[in-house]
Design an enzyme around this catalytic site. Sequence first.
Site, mmCIF file in Angstrom:
data_model
loop_
_atom_site.group_PDB
_atom_site.id
_atom_site.type_symbol
_atom_site.label_atom_id
_atom_site.label_comp_id
_atom_site.label_asym_id
_atom_site.label_seq_id
_atom_site.Cartn_x
_atom_site.Cartn_y
_atom_site.Cartn_z
ATOM 1 N N ARG A 1 0.865 -1.180 0.000
ATOM 2 C CA ARG A 1 0.000 0.000 0.000
ATOM 3 C C ARG A 1 0.900 1.227 0.000
ATOM 4 O O ARG A 1 1.957 1.233 0.672
ATOM 5 C CB ARG A 1 -0.902 0.019 1.242
ATOM 6 C CG ARG A 1 -2.045 -0.984 1.217
ATOM 7 C CD ARG A 1 -3.115 -0.621 0.178
ATOM 8 N NE ARG A 1 -4.256 -1.506 0.178
ATOM 9 C CZ ARG A 1 -4.423 -2.545 -0.655
ATOM 10 N NH1 ARG A 1 -3.511 -2.831 -1.553
ATOM 11 N NH2 ARG A 1 -5.525 -3.274 -0.593
ATOM 12 N N GLU B 1 -3.311 8.212 -3.600
ATOM 13 C CA GLU B 1 -3.807 7.347 -4.656
ATOM 14 C C GLU B 1 -5.259 7.711 -4.910
ATOM 15 O O GLU B 1 -6.028 7.759 -3.934
ATOM 16 C CB GLU B 1 -3.707 5.888 -4.211
ATOM 17 C CG GLU B 1 -3.593 4.929 -5.365
ATOM 18 C CD GLU B 1 -3.250 3.511 -4.919
ATOM 19 O OE1 GLU B 1 -4.155 2.679 -5.001
ATOM 20 O OE2 GLU B 1 -2.104 3.266 -4.495
ATOM 21 N N HIS C 1 -1.892 0.765 -9.506
ATOM 22 C CA HIS C 1 -2.572 -0.202 -8.632
ATOM 23 C C HIS C 1 -3.333 -1.269 -9.431
ATOM 24 O O HIS C 1 -4.571 -1.322 -9.413
ATOM 25 C CB HIS C 1 -3.509 0.515 -7.649
ATOM 26 C CG HIS C 1 -3.772 -0.315 -6.425
ATOM 27 N ND1 HIS C 1 -4.073 0.213 -5.191
ATOM 28 C CD2 HIS C 1 -3.763 -1.665 -6.242
ATOM 29 C CE1 HIS C 1 -4.247 -0.756 -4.315
ATOM 30 N NE2 HIS C 1 -4.063 -1.917 -4.938
#
Length: 323
Positions: free
Chosen positions: A239, A267, A286
């Site tokens: 992450r 993000e 991602h």
Amino acid sequence: MLRVGYPATIAAELFAGFPEGIELIPLSDRLDHEVDIDVWIPDPYPTRALRIVPRLHGVRLVLSLMAGTEWIPAAMGPHVTICNAHGAHNISTAEWTLSAILATLKYFPLYLDIQSSGEWKRRLEASAHYVRITGDMRPQYPPVMQEELTGKTVLLVGYGSIGKEIERMLFPFNVEFLRVARSARTEPEVHAVSELESLLPRADVIVLILPLTDESRGLIGRRQFELMRQGALLVNAARGPVVQTDALVAALNAGKIRAAVDVTDPEPLPPGHPLWSCPNLLLTPHVGGSSPQFAPRSIKTAEGELRRYIAGEPLKNVVQAAI
Ligand SMILES: NC(=O)c1ccc[n+]([C@@H]2O[C@H](COP(=O)([O-])OP(=O)(O)OC[C@H]3O[C@@H](n4cnc5c(N)ncnc54)[C@H](OP(=O)(O)O)[C@@H]3O)[C@@H](O)[C@H]2O)c1
């Protein structure tokens, strides 16, 4: 009858194996009315899932289709049991990690750039890149045009479901493994995260594959980058906030390390963010957990949990037990 809500965006036939005697309720992320359900399978994208949370009532069990569930406890509160899709991302994320390591060590980003420019002679830029990033000033003839993974030391930060799959896939490359988890253990040797700083200087490749928690947030910052070898490769498949973005940008711009990241903080990464233009960085938006096999696999995992729930058996992938 148990009412199970699932994202209307997912094809209903993927739920065909679910047990009889339940009611499956497709939920649009534009839901405009209140809904009573017992079990919720949220949309894999948190922003879409969060949109309908205020409309849901009676939820006792959340079956996430993802491995990372960090947004769900705050959204659903403590009286709900939450399970993740442990293992469903193993293959796609481990394959992404392997590809990111090899693409970086084989200088694929540079060669793609050369391919689009159509200038064969530019391949000599590869040897200049090798010297710059590794600091290896020894005379090299013939010129170095790429590096080898074989023989390198790979530090896995996080040795859970995906970390072990990455190790399995890296095994044929004869790399040396260093492993870190929350607590130390043996066979194979796993170090406690408190030892991370002493391990960083030994690694050529550092793979982050751990959940985002209060403990892991900001785990990699300025000090950790300083401890890394010149030209070490940091791979973040975990992450974004596990790495301090300012420190990452600084370490890349200084030419200290190279990085391959599937996840960023913030993000989505906004246009013009300094990370986009950092040197020696391979960035994917991602996508690591995605593949055509992912949805059927994670829905199968949810199905198993649902069957256990109905049978009153212990659930396998509980990340929060209801209080
Ligand atoms: N890029 C993507 O698209 C993508 C896809 C899937 C998953 N992910 C991320 O990958 C993470 C890991 O998935 P997984 O299925 O492998 O999880 P997992 O099976 O739960 O394993 C997590 C591992 O991380 C370790 N860990 C937890 N907190 C730590 C800390 N503070 N410091 C060091 N190690 C720590 C755990 O240590 P112990 O063994 O000691 O408990 C365990 O070894 C997910 O939570 C998700 O955020 C990303």
